[in-house]
Design a protein around this motif. Structure first.
Motif, mmCIF file in Angstrom:
data_model
loop_
_atom_site.group_PDB
_atom_site.id
_atom_site.type_symbol
_atom_site.label_atom_id
_atom_site.label_comp_id
_atom_site.label_asym_id
_atom_site.label_seq_id
_atom_site.Cartn_x
_atom_site.Cartn_y
_atom_site.Cartn_z
ATOM 1 N N MET A 289 11.621 7.368 -6.852
ATOM 2 C CA MET A 289 10.309 8.445 -6.772
ATOM 3 C C MET A 289 9.941 7.544 -8.466
ATOM 4 S SD MET A 289 10.917 12.690 -8.368
ATOM 5 C CE MET A 289 11.147 12.860 -6.146
ATOM 6 N N ALA A 290 10.810 7.665 -9.393
ATOM 7 C CA ALA A 290 10.766 6.936 -10.181
ATOM 8 C C ALA A 290 9.375 5.814 -10.736
ATOM 9 C CB ALA A 290 11.614 5.881 -11.829
ATOM 10 N N LEU A 291 9.925 4.494 -9.466
ATOM 11 C CA LEU A 291 8.421 3.313 -9.319
ATOM 12 C C LEU A 291 8.018 3.981 -8.593
ATOM 13 C CD1 LEU A 291 8.344 0.386 -9.097
ATOM 14 C CD2 LEU A 291 9.082 0.338 -6.315
ATOM 15 N N GLY A 292 7.403 4.808 -8.103
ATOM 16 C CA GLY A 292 6.290 5.748 -7.832
ATOM 17 C C GLY A 292 5.438 6.426 -8.423
ATOM 18 N N ALA A 293 6.338 7.135 -9.958
ATOM 19 C CA ALA A 293 5.575 7.260 -11.124
ATOM 20 C C ALA A 293 4.482 6.818 -11.423
ATOM 21 C CB ALA A 293 6.854 8.129 -11.594
ATOM 22 N N SER A 294 5.750 5.201 -11.839
ATOM 23 C CA SER A 294 4.804 4.185 -12.442
ATOM 24 C C SER A 294 3.315 3.590 -11.420
ATOM 25 C CB SER A 294 6.128 2.807 -12.480
ATOM 26 O OG SER A 294 5.964 1.464 -12.685
ATOM 27 N N LEU A 295 3.683 3.681 -10.050
ATOM 28 C CA LEU A 295 2.951 2.984 -9.507
ATOM 29 C C LEU A 295 1.429 4.271 -9.739
ATOM 30 C CD1 LEU A 295 4.293 1.828 -6.426
ATOM 31 C CD2 LEU A 295 3.626 0.053 -7.763
ATOM 32 N N LEU A 296 1.511 5.522 -9.890
ATOM 33 C CA LEU A 296 0.572 6.534 -9.858
ATOM 34 C C LEU A 296 0.468 6.166 -10.907
ATOM 35 C CD1 LEU A 296 -0.787 8.488 -8.672
ATOM 36 C CD2 LEU A 296 1.134 9.841 -9.290
ATOM 37 N N LEU A 297 0.815 5.770 -12.258
ATOM 38 C CA LEU A 297 0.105 5.616 -13.416
ATOM 39 C C LEU A 297 -0.079 3.999 -14.124
ATOM 40 C CD1 LEU A 297 0.119 6.158 -16.624
ATOM 41 C CD2 LEU A 297 2.575 5.200 -16.968
ATOM 42 N N TYR A 298 -0.108 3.366 -12.831
ATOM 43 C CA TYR A 298 -0.936 1.635 -13.135
ATOM 44 C C TYR A 298 -2.205 2.094 -11.860
ATOM 45 C CZ TYR A 298 -1.932 -2.642 -11.347
ATOM 46 O OH TYR A 298 -2.366 -3.946 -10.736
ATOM 47 N N ALA A 299 -2.183 2.587 -10.924
ATOM 48 C CA ALA A 299 -3.040 3.188 -10.220
ATOM 49 C C ALA A 299 -4.276 3.888 -10.867
ATOM 50 C CB ALA A 299 -2.905 4.165 -8.642
ATOM 51 N N SER A 300 -3.972 5.090 -11.529
ATOM 52 C CA SER A 300 -4.733 5.663 -12.779
ATOM 53 C C SER A 300 -5.289 5.185 -13.782
ATOM 54 C CB SER A 300 -4.052 6.604 -13.466
ATOM 55 O OG SER A 300 -2.935 7.660 -12.546
#
Length: 509
Positions: free
Chosen positions: A305-316
Motif C-alpha cells: 500500500m505504501a508503494l501504491g500511494a507513492s505511485l499514485l503521487l508520482y502519477a498525480s
C-alpha cells in the motif's frame, strides 16, 4: 562516554583460501573473527558501529603462540572464499551489553542463498531485519545478524558520485563516459534508489536496537547533517564564485541573486527554497530523511500500500503538474513529489521485494529490458548524431523533452528499472572486480557519500573556472576529470581511515 565492545563469530572455510591482509595461503578450517565496536554518540538508545575487524590465523613458526591476530577490513573478508558458519545464537539477551566476545553466527544455508542476484542478499535478510508487527501493535525487528551491507551498494554509489562530478563540469569531454549519454536515465536515479535501500537497512537496524525513538533520533540527526552540509556548501559556492570575479559565472551558478541580496537569499536557503546550481539534491535528502520514519512505519505494516500511494503521487505529478514552491523561479529542479518514488521503491525492495524481484530477474524480464535499453541507446545516440534514414527527426527533437529529469519522466524510470534488471545478471554478489583498486576507491566514496558529493560540487565548480580562465582544450578537460576523481578517492579513503581507527589487541595463545 564512548563505550566499546567486541563480538566474535566462528567462520568455517571448506577450502584453503587467501585474504588480502595475510601474505600466505591459509588452510581450510574454523577461524575466529573479532569485530571491535564503539557506541555512537547522540542517539537516545545504545547503538554501536564497527571500528576494527581482526581474524585469528595460525602463527608462523618460530612464534611463541600457536595463533596470531591480524587486522583486516570487511572488504578483505568478503573477498575471501564464501564461508559456512555455525548455527545462530540468540543475541536478544546480550543486546546493550558492552562485555567482549558476544558471539553470533549464521547458518550455511543463509550464506548460500545470498549468492543469488544483485538484491539476493538484501532481500534474504529483509524478513528478519524488517519483521511483521507483534500483537501489541508495534513492530519488533531483530538485530541484523548477517554480514555488513552489500559492497556493491557502496561501489555503485561511488561510481554514481564520480559520474555526477563529471557531469557537473560544463562542456566536459569526461562526461561522455557517464550514463546520461547512452540512455534516458543517468546517475541521479541510481543514487536516489540506492539511498532508499540504505535508509531501509540503516533505520531498520536502528528500530531493532532502539525502537521508534532510535529511528527518530537517527533520522533527525542525519537530516541535520545534510541540512548543515547544504548551507555550508551554498556559502562555499558563493565564496568561490565571488573570488573568481563573479561575472557570467554568477549567472551560470545561480549565485548572482545571493551576491546582490545576501540576506533574503540566505533566509530562503534556510527554508530550502533557494539552491545554487548542482546543490539541488541535498534539500531533497533533507526532506526524505525527515519523512523516512513514517515511511518505515507504513512499510512494516502495509508495504504494498505504501508503494501504491507513492505511485499514485508520482502519477498525480504528471497528470496535474504538482510541484513544491521554490525561490526565485518557483521551481525545484528535482521535484520531490516525483523523485520520492525511487526512494520508496528502494525501501520496498528491501522490505517486500523478495517475491517481486525473483520475477523481475527472470529471463522473461531480461529480454524486454535489453530491448528497451537498446531502444534508448539508439535514441540517445541520435540526439548527438544525424538521424538514421527512415527515422523521423521530429521524434528525436521531442524525446529529450519527453524524458525530462525534473519530474522523473516515465521514460527515465523505465530505463533505470531495465538497467537494474541487467545489473542482476552481470554483477554477482561475489564479483571479484570489487577487490580491484578502482572498485575499492568507488566503495570508499560510496561509504562517505555526503562529504564526497559536496566535495565533488566544489571540484566541478573549480574545474569550470579553470576551463574558462586557463584553457578549455580536450587535454585540460581530461586532466581535470582524472585529477578530480583521484581527489575524491583520496578524500574518501582518508575519511574511512579516520572512522575506522583500528585498535591493536594482544593475540591469545
Amino acid at each position: 562516554m564512548v563505550m566499546t565492545r567486541s563480538r566474535s563469530e566462528t567462520v568455517v572455510f571448506k577450502h584453503p583460501f587467501r585474504i588480502a591482509s595475510v601474505e600466505r595461503r591459509l588452510p581450510a578450517g574454523s577461524y575466529e573473527v573479532v569485530t571491535d565496536e564503539e557506541s555512537m554518540e547522540g542517539l537516545s538508545a545504545p547503538s554501536f558501529q564497527p571500528v576494527a575487524t581482526k581474524i585469528m590465523v595460525p602463527a608462523v613458526p618460530p612464534r611463541d603462540s600457536s595463533v596470531e591476530m591480524v587486522t583486516i577490513s570487511s572488504l578483505d573478508l568478503s573477498n575471501a572464499r564464501e564461508p559456512m558458519r555455525e548455527a545462530p545464537i540468540d543475541l536478544d539477551k546480550h543486546r546493550g551489553r558492552t562485555s567482549p566476545n558476544t558471539g553470533f553466527h549464521r547458518t550455511s544455508a543463509e550464506i548460500e542463498s545470498n549468492d543469488k542476484g544483485f538484491f539476493g542478499r538484501l532481500l534474504h535478510l529483509a524478513p528478519r531485519l524488517l519483521a511483521t508487527p507483534t500483537k501489541s501493535g508495534t513492530s519488533a525487528l531483530p538485530e541484523l545478524n548477517g554480514p555488513g551491507r552489500d559492497l556493491r551498494i557502496d561501489a555503485c554509489r561511488g561510481i554514481a558520485l564520480w559520474c555526477i562530478f563529471l557531469n557537473h563540469i560544463p562542456d566536459n569531454i569526461g562526461s561522455w563516459v557517464t550514463l546520461r549519454n547512452y540512455g534516458f536515465s543517468d546517475s541521479a536515479e541510481v543514487f536516489m534508489f540506492l539511498s532508499g535501500v540504505t535508509c531501509a537497512l540503516a533505520y531498520g537496524k536502528a528500530h531493532a536496537r532502539g525502537g521508534w525513538p532510535g529511528v527518530l533520533s537517527r533520522t533527525l540527526w542525519r537530516s541535520w547533517d545534510i541540512y548543515a552540509a547544504f548551507l555550508l556548501l551554498t556559502l562555499a559556492c558563493v565564496i568561490v564564485v565571488y573570488l573568481a570575479g563573479s561575472g557570467g559565472l554568477a549567472d551560470e551558478t545561480n549565485t548572482r541573486i545571493f551576491l546582490d541580496h545576501p540576506g533574503a537569499t540566505l533566509a530562503h536557503a534556510a527554508i530550502l527554497q533557494y539552491r545554487p546550481v548542482n546543490t539541488d539534491v541535498l534539500p531533497l535528502f533533507v526532506v526524505f530523511h525527515l519523512l523516512f520514519a513514517p515511511l518505515l512505519w507504513l512499510m512494516l505494516r502495509v508495504p504494498n500500500m505504501a508503494l501504491g500511494a507513492s505511485l499514485l503521487l508520482y502519477a498525480s505529478v504528471h497528470l496535474f503538474g504538482w510541484t513544491v514552491p521554490a525561490w526565485p523561479n518557483n521551481d525545484w529542479f528535482f521535484n520531490p513529489l516525483a523523485w520520492q518514488l525511487l526512494v520508496v521503491l528502494g525501501a520496498w525492495c528491501v522490505m517486500e521485494g523478495k517475491r517481486f524481484w525473483s520475477r523481475m530477474s527472470s529471463r522473461t524480464a531480461l529480454g524486454p529490458a535489453v530491448l528497451y535499453l537498446a531502444f534508448s541507446l539508439t535514441i540517445a545516440l541520435g540526439w548527438s548524431a544525424r538521424p538514421a534514414e527512415g527515422l523521423d527527426p521530429q521524434i528525436l527533437t521531442k524525446l529529450p523533452d519527453l524524458a525530462g529529469k525534473s519530474d522523473l519522466d516515465p521514460l527515465r524510470l523505465l530505463h533505470f528499472i531495465a538497467l537494474a534488471i541487467l545489473a542482476v545478471w552481470l554483477v554477482p554478489r561475489n564479483w571479484q572486480g570489487l577487490s580491484t583498486p578502482l572498485m575499492r576507491g568507488a566503495i570508499r566514496c560510496g561509504e562517505n557519500s555526503l562529504a564526497i558529493y559536496c566535495l565533488g560540487v566544489l571540484l566541478a565548480l573549480a574545474s569550470h573556472i579553470a576551463l574558462v580562465n586557463i584553457s578549455d582544450e580536450i587535454a585540460m578537460q581530461i586532466a581535470l576529470s582524472f585529477f578530480g576523481i583521484l581527489v575524491l578517492i583520496a578524500a574518501a579513503t582518508m575519511l574511512s581511515s579516520i572512522k575506522t581507527k583500528p585498535r591493536q589487541r594482544q593475540p591469545s595463545s
